[in-house]
Write a protein that holds these residues in place. Structure first.
Motif: not given
Length: 665
Positions: A259-288
């Protein structure tokens, strides 16, 4: 609505919806009677379907959203808000009848009415800021409906004791609250900050129902304050679900998943990335690799959202290097296209990806201060001498006394501060005056370098803005005097902004106090610092440093007496500002440590006996130590907050011993 053509079906739909709402209002009393349900259910269905019928004739998404927004706002305004108020009381009454058991299926009319009403509010909240403001401001909705359902029904749902419709009600309420957060509206956020939605929803992250666990994750990632960042360290599977869902949406023909659009989901990823503790975690989980897909897809809105994600991730030094290796060429090519050449986040990202020298000093300093004439012995400097000195202290170069770093929602107050500072003959750099044509980050960098003071205008949106973070960190790394101004009532800086602020004082321009009462305090602080600066300019470099250290220390004591009680920021023990986040050269595998290993480790400390005494009765495991070490590396502020909050040492000395022991691992 006024922008629709003469043949538009919207006016007729709005009239029909208003008529339905009036009929609902006439049948809704503050005390719901069961016999009203049979009359109300068809009207509630009509209200819900008025949304879908309004959307149907508009194939263009923009027109459709405008039409549905008009419809949602008519719901809030109908009968001066009386319809909306009674609908929420109606919903609260139904939930109240099933508060402890969640047994909606046992009362079919209650189940149908609540189902239709939550579906309607879910749709309406997706398109209207006005409506989510009204929901966030309602204690009936937030406390008596949402929190009651989340707290009471979640354990029953996870235990398999609720029916399908009750589970759907939980999900829709989570989605409505998420929609409110997703608007990033200051007024809405201020209302929602009074409630803790995270704790009662957190257990749903482990639900076997993927749609429920996903709704819980999106709500948590917007509602969770960065002071509780350690929460994410145990949520790899939930964050992986978000990345997988984003990938699946890219594969979908309609660019949607769950039910969520690609752009909305990408903005949710960005919201997670704003929290510094998640930056390396997102890369580790293959966001790039997913970001690569978005950039390669050629869809403008998705490219813009992907660039924002990379910009946010680049504030972690290790991730910044990886982004530079994998994306620099593609981003440079993108910036060369007219469509993207003025994109602020792309400019900021490329600025971040320059050599590390760009983050220390972008260009040679040009300013030279002119010392003020010293008063004769026994003679005090008068006000005109001080203001004259301020006017001439940067005259020899292109410098400014003050640069103002702010997020544009605060522009009205910031403009007033700028005007008042200029009346005191203080030279001010502000973007809308100095960067009218060909705005560049180089101009920002030079403004920081050539200013004596940077006013940091703090708010939630300032903290979440990558461009604001770029300015503030650049000023911090160039050792500029930072004067924090609070622009949002009740806001307490966390994350990177909390680290820069440390235990510093701030001037409150949030509206809590009259502007006229606060501005004299600010201008006095600015004048005092500039006066010290201009006197120092005539001294040898070593003597300047010695005198500045003494003067600033004295100034702090002097100003503390005036401001501390009103303006002290409660902060946990603070690490060194902006510590580098990288892998430790030492590597001790503590995850497999037994209780005996932990006791042996603590016994080596000077206060080993006290630490072992503290350990008794506590569930401290090797895994806990591994998480703490990882947290200290990824997000120091969250680490210190967690240690202070979750480990009762009974005093600072013992806590310091424990932290020092961790740092030796």
């Amino acid at each position: 609505a006024s922008g629709q053509s003469a043949t538009s079906p919207l006016p007729a739909r709005l009239d029909a919806c208003r008529a339905t709402m009036n009929r609902i209002c006439s049948r809704l009393s503050d005390k719901l009677q069961r016999q009203q349900l049979k009359e109300l259910i068809p009207l509630l269905k009509e209200l819900y379907f008025s949304y879908t019928e309004t959307a149907r004739p508009f194939p263009d998404e923009v027109e459709r959203n405008l039409a549905c927004q008009a419809l949602a706002e008519s719901l809030v305004a109908a009968e001066n808000g009386e319809v909306f108020r009674r609908l929420l009381l109606f919903m609260e009454a139904i939930i109240g009848r099933h508060a402890t058991k969640g047994d909606l299926e046992a009362a079919p009319e209650d189940m149908t009415a609540l189902s239709v009403l939550t579906r309607a509010l879910h749709n309406f909240s997706d398109c209207s800021v006005l409506l989510v403001r009204a929901l966030a401001a309602s204690e009936v909705f937030c406390r008596d409906c949402c929190l009651r359902v989340f707290s009471n029904w979640t354990p029953l749902f996870l235990a398999g004791q609720l029916g399908t419709e009750s589970g759907l009600c939980i999900r829709r309420l989570m989605d409505i609250v998420y929609n409110a957060y997703f608007k990033l509206d200051t007024e809405t956020d201020a209302c929602l900050s009074a409630y803790d939605f995270v704790e009662p929803v957190k257990p749903l992250l482990r639900s076997k129902d993927e749609r429920i666990s996903f709704s819980a994750l999106l709500l948590v990632c917007f509602a969770l304050d960065e002071s509780k960042a350690e929460f994410y360290l145990g949520q790899k599977e939930s964050i992986s679900l978000l990345i997988r869902t984003l990938n699946r949406s890219i594969d979908s023909k309609n660019r949607r998943c769950l039910g969520y659009h690609t752009v909305e989901l990408t903005k949710c990823v960005n919201r997670l990335a704003l929290n510094d503790i998640n930056k390396e975690l997102l890369v580790e989980l293959k966001i790039l690799p997913v970001v690569h897909r978005l950039l390669d897809g050629g869809k403008p809105d998705e490219i813009g959202a992907a660039v924002n994600v990379l910009f946010t991730l680049s504030f972690n030094p290790a991730v910044q290097e990886q982004v530079h290796r994998e994306f620099a060429s593609q981003l440079t090519s993108l910036a060369g296209q007219s469509q993207w050449s003025n994109m602020a986040s792309l400019k900021g990202l490329l600025f971040k990806l320059e050599s590390t020298d760009s983050m220390t000093n972008h260009s040679a300093r040009k300013a030279s201060a002119v010392p003020k004439p010293k008063p004769k012995p026994g003679e005090a400097a008068d006000a005109s001498a001080v203001t004259e000195n301020l006017a001439t202290s940067t005259a020899a170069g292109n410098g400014f006394h003050v640069m103002i770093s702010y997020q544009h929602e605060s522009k009205e107050t910031v403009a007033r501060i700028r005007d008042q500072l200029k009346q005191h003959r203080i030279k001010v750099w502000i973007d809308y005056e100095q960067m009218k044509d060909g705005s560049t980050l180089e101009a920002m960098a030079e403004a920081v370098e050539n200013s004596s003071i940077v006013l940091m205008c703090m708010s939630r949106k300032y903290k979440d803005s990558n461009n604001c973070r770029l300015e503030a960190e650049y000023a911090h790394r160039n050792s500029k005097k930072l004067i924090p101004l609070l622009m949002e009532r009740g806001y307490k800086p966390t994350g990177w902004l909390g680290i820069i602020l440390g235990a510093g004082l701030y001037h409150d321009f949030s509206g809590k106090y009259p502007f006229e009462a606060k501005f004299p305090e600010l201008v006095a602080a600015v004048q005092k610092f500039l006066d010290l600066d201009s006197t120092d300019a005539a001294l040898p470099a070593v003597q300047q440093q010695q005198q500045k250290t003494t003067a600033k220390s004295a100034t702090k004591v002097e100003s503390d007496g005036r401001y501390r009680r009103e303006h002290d920021m409660p902060t946990p023990p603070s690490p060194q500002p902006l510590p580098p986040i990288g892998k430790s050269e030492k590597s001790v595998d503590v995850r497999a440590w037994t209780r005996a290993d932990i006791e042996a480790w603590l016994a080596k400390r000077n206060d080993g006996a006290a630490l072992i005494g503290w350990l008794r009765g506590r569930q401290l495991t090797g895994v806990t130590l591994a998480v703490l070490l990882d947290m200290r590396r990824r997000a120091p502020l969250a680490f210190y907050t967690a240690v202070e909050k979750h480990f009762d040492f009974g005093g600072f000395h013992l806590m310091a011993e424990f932290i020092d022991a961790l740092e030796q691992l």
